[in-house]
Design a protein around this motif. Sequence first.
Motif, mmCIF file in Angstrom:
data_model
loop_
_atom_site.group_PDB
_atom_site.id
_atom_site.type_symbol
_atom_site.label_atom_id
_atom_site.label_comp_id
_atom_site.label_asym_id
_atom_site.label_seq_id
_atom_site.Cartn_x
_atom_site.Cartn_y
_atom_site.Cartn_z
ATOM 1 N N TYR A 1 15.373 96.804 18.772
ATOM 2 C CA TYR A 1 14.450 97.513 19.643
ATOM 3 C C TYR A 1 13.623 98.509 18.842
ATOM 4 O O TYR A 1 14.043 98.972 17.787
ATOM 5 C CB TYR A 1 15.212 98.267 20.743
ATOM 6 C CG TYR A 1 16.029 97.371 21.628
ATOM 7 C CD1 TYR A 1 15.438 96.636 22.649
ATOM 8 C CD2 TYR A 1 17.405 97.246 21.444
ATOM 9 C CE1 TYR A 1 16.187 95.801 23.460
ATOM 10 C CE2 TYR A 1 18.157 96.412 22.250
ATOM 11 C CZ TYR A 1 17.544 95.703 23.256
ATOM 12 O OH TYR A 1 18.288 94.874 24.057
ATOM 13 N N GLU B 1 19.213 96.859 15.278
ATOM 14 C CA GLU B 1 17.815 97.317 15.204
ATOM 15 C C GLU B 1 16.832 96.356 15.875
ATOM 16 O O GLU B 1 15.736 96.115 15.361
ATOM 17 C CB GLU B 1 17.406 97.570 13.741
ATOM 18 C CG GLU B 1 18.241 98.606 13.015
ATOM 19 C CD GLU B 1 18.023 100.031 13.508
ATOM 20 O OE1 GLU B 1 16.879 100.376 13.881
ATOM 21 O OE2 GLU B 1 19.001 100.789 13.539
ATOM 22 N N TYR C 1 21.013 111.456 22.323
ATOM 23 C CA TYR C 1 20.160 110.634 21.470
ATOM 24 C C TYR C 1 20.991 109.870 20.428
ATOM 25 O O TYR C 1 20.786 108.672 20.215
ATOM 26 C CB TYR C 1 19.099 111.493 20.785
ATOM 27 C CG TYR C 1 18.211 110.721 19.867
ATOM 28 C CD1 TYR C 1 17.273 109.827 20.371
ATOM 29 C CD2 TYR C 1 18.308 110.861 18.489
ATOM 30 C CE1 TYR C 1 16.458 109.092 19.525
ATOM 31 C CE2 TYR C 1 17.500 110.138 17.635
ATOM 32 C CZ TYR C 1 16.574 109.250 18.169
ATOM 33 O OH TYR C 1 15.785 108.523 17.324
ATOM 34 N N ALA C 2 21.952 110.536 19.812
ATOM 35 C CA ALA C 2 22.819 109.865 18.827
ATOM 36 C C ALA C 2 23.614 108.736 19.492
ATOM 37 O O ALA C 2 23.751 107.645 18.928
ATOM 38 C CB ALA C 2 23.765 110.881 18.180
ATOM 39 N N GLU D 1 22.274 101.257 21.519
ATOM 40 C CA GLU D 1 21.136 100.364 21.697
ATOM 41 C C GLU D 1 20.641 99.706 20.412
ATOM 42 O O GLU D 1 19.893 98.740 20.480
ATOM 43 C CB GLU D 1 19.973 101.124 22.362
ATOM 44 C CG GLU D 1 20.303 101.660 23.739
ATOM 45 C CD GLU D 1 20.633 100.567 24.742
ATOM 46 O OE1 GLU D 1 19.941 99.535 24.760
ATOM 47 O OE2 GLU D 1 21.606 100.747 25.505
ATOM 48 N N GLN D 2 21.056 100.220 19.272
ATOM 49 C CA GLN D 2 20.476 99.723 18.028
ATOM 50 C C GLN D 2 21.493 99.180 17.013
ATOM 51 O O GLN D 2 21.322 99.378 15.814
ATOM 52 C CB GLN D 2 19.667 100.847 17.357
ATOM 53 C CG GLN D 2 18.444 101.288 18.129
ATOM 54 C CD GLN D 2 17.295 100.309 18.021
ATOM 55 O OE1 GLN D 2 17.446 99.127 18.267
ATOM 56 N NE2 GLN D 2 16.143 100.805 17.646
ATOM 57 N N PHE E 1 13.535 101.920 24.895
ATOM 58 C CA PHE E 1 13.761 100.972 23.804
ATOM 59 C C PHE E 1 13.019 99.687 24.146
ATOM 60 O O PHE E 1 13.403 98.954 25.055
ATOM 61 C CB PHE E 1 15.261 100.734 23.608
ATOM 62 C CG PHE E 1 15.968 101.946 23.093
ATOM 63 C CD1 PHE E 1 16.071 102.178 21.734
ATOM 64 C CD2 PHE E 1 16.510 102.880 23.966
ATOM 65 C CE1 PHE E 1 16.702 103.305 21.243
ATOM 66 C CE2 PHE E 1 17.150 104.016 23.489
ATOM 67 C CZ PHE E 1 17.241 104.229 22.121
ATOM 68 N N LEU F 1 22.747 107.014 22.181
ATOM 69 C CA LEU F 1 21.824 105.930 22.504
ATOM 70 C C LEU F 1 21.449 105.117 21.264
ATOM 71 O O LEU F 1 21.351 103.897 21.324
ATOM 72 C CB LEU F 1 20.565 106.474 23.182
ATOM 73 C CG LEU F 1 20.760 106.939 24.617
ATOM 74 C CD1 LEU F 1 19.538 107.707 25.099
ATOM 75 C CD2 LEU F 1 21.074 105.771 25.539
ATOM 76 N N ARG F 2 21.248 105.777 20.149
ATOM 77 C CA ARG F 2 20.921 105.057 18.907
ATOM 78 C C ARG F 2 22.068 104.118 18.530
ATOM 79 O O ARG F 2 21.841 102.976 18.163
ATOM 80 C CB ARG F 2 20.672 106.032 17.750
ATOM 81 C CG ARG F 2 19.411 106.790 17.823
ATOM 82 C CD ARG F 2 18.263 106.246 17.029
ATOM 83 N NE ARG F 2 18.636 105.776 15.711
ATOM 84 C CZ ARG F 2 18.168 104.660 15.182
ATOM 85 N NH1 ARG F 2 17.336 103.908 15.837
ATOM 86 N NH2 ARG F 2 18.509 104.282 13.986
ATOM 87 N N GLU F 3 23.294 104.596 18.646
ATOM 88 C CA GLU F 3 24.453 103.755 18.300
ATOM 89 C C GLU F 3 24.603 102.600 19.283
ATOM 90 O O GLU F 3 24.860 101.464 18.892
ATOM 91 C CB GLU F 3 25.729 104.600 18.278
ATOM 92 C CG GLU F 3 26.948 103.805 17.877
ATOM 93 C CD GLU F 3 28.198 104.661 17.785
ATOM 94 O OE1 GLU F 3 29.287 104.125 18.068
ATOM 95 O OE2 GLU F 3 28.093 105.848 17.427
ATOM 96 N N GLU G 1 12.087 102.209 19.260
ATOM 97 C CA GLU G 1 12.124 103.414 20.079
ATOM 98 C C GLU G 1 10.689 103.856 20.333
ATOM 99 O O GLU G 1 9.869 103.872 19.416
ATOM 100 C CB GLU G 1 12.853 104.533 19.356
ATOM 101 C CG GLU G 1 14.314 104.299 19.182
ATOM 102 C CD GLU G 1 14.962 105.414 18.394
ATOM 103 O OE1 GLU G 1 14.589 106.603 18.595
ATOM 104 O OE2 GLU G 1 15.823 105.107 17.566
#
Length: 178
Positions: free
Chosen positions: A91, A89, A78-79, A85-86, A111, A81-83, A93
């Motif tokens: 998208y 910011e 998850y961490a 894909e975002q 996303f 993917l956040r880095e 979630e």
Amino acid sequence: MSVERWVFGYGSLMWRPGFEFVERRPATLYGRRRAFCIYSVHHRGTYERPGLVLGLAPGGATRGAAYRIDEAAWPEVYAYLREREQPTETYVEASRPVRLAGGRDVETLVFLSDTAHPQWAGALSLERQAELISGATGLSGPNIDYLRDLVAHLAAEGVRDAGMESLLARVEAIVAQE
């Protein structure tokens, strides 16, 4: 019983997930369509010369890949993917059901395009998409490479996307003229 953790990929996550997974299955997300609808100022463009990246725009359906993640690995995945894909910011979630090949529905992390974000490009003409993609390069390389990878990997998965194939043909025609 533990909760299953799934992630849905519809672009580069399909061929370059970048994380460990227990299972990968073809899947379809209903109610959203794959589209070059987000201005890229990071991975495939810059603020001076934005490119376009995929988003999930409202409407239609999208064939992609669902990944089942081991519960113990979830915080790290998850961490990551956040880095990935975002970075800006662009998208939102969300948790959305997808239909796995074989008919089973599972909830996935997905996303979605944020239509209120300044990088939302919306429904651009094929010509405008081609113009943006043909000349943009970002931290992850030329924008055209992203489109080529998408079309090739969709084909390898048995997915024919006539819209993306038409876009690629138009971008390649522009590049050939330069």
